[in-house]
Design a protein around this motif. Structure first.
Motif, mmCIF file in Angstrom:
data_model
loop_
_atom_site.group_PDB
_atom_site.id
_atom_site.type_symbol
_atom_site.label_atom_id
_atom_site.label_comp_id
_atom_site.label_asym_id
_atom_site.label_seq_id
_atom_site.Cartn_x
_atom_site.Cartn_y
_atom_site.Cartn_z
ATOM 1 N N UNK A 174 -32.513 -18.647 -31.757
ATOM 2 C CA UNK A 174 -32.757 -20.085 -31.660
ATOM 3 C C UNK A 174 -32.494 -20.643 -30.267
ATOM 4 N N UNK A 175 -32.376 -19.748 -29.269
ATOM 5 C CA UNK A 175 -32.059 -20.203 -27.915
ATOM 6 C C UNK A 175 -33.230 -20.971 -27.304
ATOM 7 N N UNK A 263 -15.261 -25.485 -24.884
ATOM 8 C CA UNK A 263 -15.827 -25.346 -23.539
ATOM 9 C C UNK A 263 -16.949 -24.326 -23.520
ATOM 10 N N UNK A 264 -16.753 -23.206 -24.246
ATOM 11 C CA UNK A 264 -17.779 -22.169 -24.283
ATOM 12 C C UNK A 264 -19.074 -22.706 -24.884
ATOM 13 N N UNK A 265 -18.971 -23.445 -25.966
ATOM 14 C CA UNK A 265 -20.167 -24.002 -26.614
ATOM 15 C C UNK A 265 -20.857 -25.010 -25.698
ATOM 16 N N UNK A 266 -20.048 -25.810 -24.998
ATOM 17 C CA UNK A 266 -20.635 -26.819 -24.116
ATOM 18 C C UNK A 266 -21.399 -26.158 -22.968
ATOM 19 N N UNK A 267 -20.798 -25.139 -22.355
ATOM 20 C CA UNK A 267 -21.482 -24.453 -21.258
ATOM 21 C C UNK A 267 -22.706 -23.705 -21.769
ATOM 22 N N UNK A 268 -22.610 -23.112 -22.953
ATOM 23 C CA UNK A 268 -23.743 -22.364 -23.513
ATOM 24 C C UNK A 268 -24.982 -23.249 -23.650
ATOM 25 N N UNK A 308 -27.552 -20.199 -26.905
ATOM 26 C CA UNK A 308 -28.003 -21.602 -26.985
ATOM 27 C C UNK A 308 -29.206 -21.903 -26.095
ATOM 28 N N UNK A 309 -29.083 -21.609 -24.833
ATOM 29 C CA UNK A 309 -30.169 -21.813 -23.873
ATOM 30 C C UNK A 309 -30.241 -20.575 -22.987
ATOM 31 N N UNK A 310 -31.430 -20.020 -22.801
ATOM 32 C CA UNK A 310 -31.577 -18.864 -21.918
ATOM 33 C C UNK A 310 -31.350 -19.325 -20.476
ATOM 34 N N UNK A 311 -30.451 -18.624 -19.796
ATOM 35 C CA UNK A 311 -30.074 -19.017 -18.441
ATOM 36 C C UNK A 311 -30.348 -17.863 -17.481
ATOM 37 N N UNK A 312 -31.177 -18.038 -16.477
ATOM 38 C CA UNK A 312 -31.330 -16.988 -15.471
ATOM 39 C C UNK A 312 -29.991 -16.675 -14.824
#
Length: 555
Positions: A174-175, A263-268, A308-312
């Motif tokens: 679901x990212x 914090x982990x969820x927020x950054x994710x 959560x969101x794909x991050x390069x």
């Protein structure tokens, strides 16, 4: 527990502790209990914990007394230097609390007692009484240690296994897709290091993104203070920078980067791109000691990038991931695939990180890899770190008044050029899946660097390596200050460790991707010639890292 099992278990405990604690807090001894005594409320009853003695049951089972006169004498000196009651034949010098200073004292004591010169590298390679005595007795008859026997390395086949990316590091179903930029929120690791300070400057100047900087600290305020202090140290802090970033207390060596769940969820969910610069850069430590930060930390960064969101992820690797071999070799900007000849703990951890980035990219997690040479001072200001191996070698040779003869060439990458390149490519978001070699202006042979030092006011005698090493160790044993003291384990009596350079090696690093990515950017790299080196030396002299120079020659 058998002696072998206890030794292995104790080593595992120390490896785990080294990944969680500062060096000074790592226990040198352990007591193993079937279970911890508990109070009725479930907490540990400290009053019922057994008092520690050197003869605890677990240690006693592993104790093997020295037998020969040489073993007895060596063990007695170790016990006196380390302040312990006794030293067994197979007790590890460093597990008993020894460090580089204690090792130097022990070597001097053994030399005085036996007349035998003990190099510190001998002790690091043979850290028990049994192994050291056996090595000294067979000196001259033992074969040269090769890659598979390198004391700070693991075998090539094991290294390949270490580089396998865990199965769970894949984009979450679901990212959200990766942002195409411009990025609004960037995460940086390693922001309190030398390269990190310049990356902060470039990321701030080249974008409007807000930055989250992962830092080992107790509070966000303390984390931000550490970032600012480093930027001020190297002259890249500007008023208003405090509004562009926040410090994030965390730890690369811990699961989930040491972050709390919130914090982990927020950054994710909020971070759109990651620049992973954090690493423990220490050539004197073995692979297993560096693994928690350099390998497991890289896994955790990739794991965060997939949630959560794909991050390069833009990973700062090193030219040291390429195998060291004599002769001419051309290395294109391809994946790091050949571990044979990659030796030394630090180099191997970067090779593993490099390989994991390629696997992550193949799993639809965008990555870029940057491979600088030895990071040198800023070409704009001359600002240099004083704790790098190269700069320690320069100062150590100046302090000794002599340079070793060493047939290697240096790839010096100015820190501001490296940072500008990474920021430019990362923020552009166009080169995912690529690797970039950043070798600097051109290769610089060691002997030419020594010539440049002389031209700039630091003339040095040139000595064959064994003579230089003898002078260095003698100076250290006399108590003379030398910047290379902490690196002495990397210098054998006859030749330096393989991970410092390969005699006769002439690698050529391709820069096709680099040149294409920087086209039209205005980012250029100055060559390591007299103008640039002089700028570095001016800085070192100004901060009193090097002594005032003699009269300089004219070109």
């Amino acid at each position: 527990m058998t002696q072998t099992a206890w030794a292995a278990f104790r080593a595992e405990l120390r490896e785990f502790a080294s990944g969680q604690l500062p060096d000074a807090m790592i226990p040198s001894r352990f007591v193993v209990l079937p279970e911890l005594p508990k109070l009725p409320n479930g907490k540990v009853d400290r009053s019922r914990l057994p008092a520690f003695t050197h003869d605890d049951s677990s240690g006693a089972a592993a104790y093997l007394p020295p037998r020969t006169p040489e073993e007895i004498r060596t063990a007695a000196i170790w016990a006196d230097v380390l302040g312990v009651g006794r030293v067994g034949l197979r007790d590890n010098f460093f597990e008993l609390g020894g460090d580089s200073l204690a090792a130097a004292q022990m070597a001097a004591r053994l030399h005085a007692a036996t007349g035998t010169q003990i190099g510190l590298r001998n002790l690091f390679d043979h850290p028990t009484v049994e192994r050291l005595v056996r090595h000294l007795e067979s000196r001259g008859t033992e074969p040269t240690v090769g890659v598979k026997g390198h004391p700070r390395s693991i075998a090539s086949e094991d290294l390949s296994a270490e580089a396998l990316l865990p199965d769970d590091i894949v984009p979450a179903p679901d990212a959200l897709p990766a942002s195409a930029g411009p990025y609004e929120h960037v995460l940086l690791t390693g922001g309190t290091g030398y390269t990190g300070a310049f990356l902060m400057r470039e990321l701030i100047d080249r974008s409007t993104a807000r930055l989250s900087v992962l830092v080992r600290a107790d509070t966000p305020e303390r984390a931000a203070e550490r970032v600012r202090a480093t930027m001020e140290q190297y002259g890249v802090w500007r008023d208003g920078d405090e509004k562009r970033f926040v410090g994030v207390p965390g730890d690369l060596a811990r699961p989930y980067l040491g972050l709390d769940r919130e914090t982990y969820r927020a950054l994710s969910g909020d971070v759109e791109m990651i620049v992973h610069n954090g690493a423990w850069s220490n050539y004197a430590l073995p692979y297993r000691r560096l693994k928690p930060v350099n390998v497991l930390g890289t896994q955790e960064v990739l794991r965060l990038a997939a949630r959560c969101r794909i991050k390069p992820v833009h990973y700062i690797s090193s030219l040291a991931v390429y195998p060291g071999r004599p002769g001419d070799h051309h290395w294109a900007e391809d994946e790091a695939t050949d571990p044979e000849g990659v030796v030394g703990g630090y180099r191997q951890t970067k090779w593993v990180g490099d390989r994991m980035m390629a696997q992550a990219n193949a799993r639809a997690l965008p990555t870029c890899v940057y491979r600088p040479g030895q990071i040198s001072g800023a070409q704009s200001t001359g600002s240099c770190a004083t704790d790098t191996f190269l700069n320690a070698t320069l100062k150590g040779c100046v302090q000794l008044g002599a340079a070793l003869e060493f047939d290697v060439q240096l790839e010096m990458t100015p820190v501001d050029f490296c940072a500008a390149t990474v920021a430019h490519v990362a923020l552009g978001g166009q080169w995912h899946g690529s690797s970039f070699n950043l070798p600097g202006g051109h290769p610089l042979p060691w002997d030419q660097l020594v010539e440049l030092l002389a031209e700039c006011g630091y003339p040095l005698r040139r000595l064959p390596y064994p003579q230089w090493h003898a002078e260095l160790t003698a100076a250290h044993e006399r108590g003379e200050e030398n910047e290379l003291a902490r690196f002495l384990p990397l210098f054998g009596a006859d030749l330096p460790a393989e991970d410092l350079g390969y005699k006769g090696s002439r690698p050529l690093f391709g820069t096709t991707n680099l040149r294409a990515a920087l086209a039209g950017s205005g980012i250029e790299c100055l060559p390591p010639e007299r103008e640039l080196l002089g700028r570095y030396l001016d800085y070192f002299e100004a901060i009193h890292f090097l002594p005032a120079r003699a009269e300089r020659t004219t070109s």
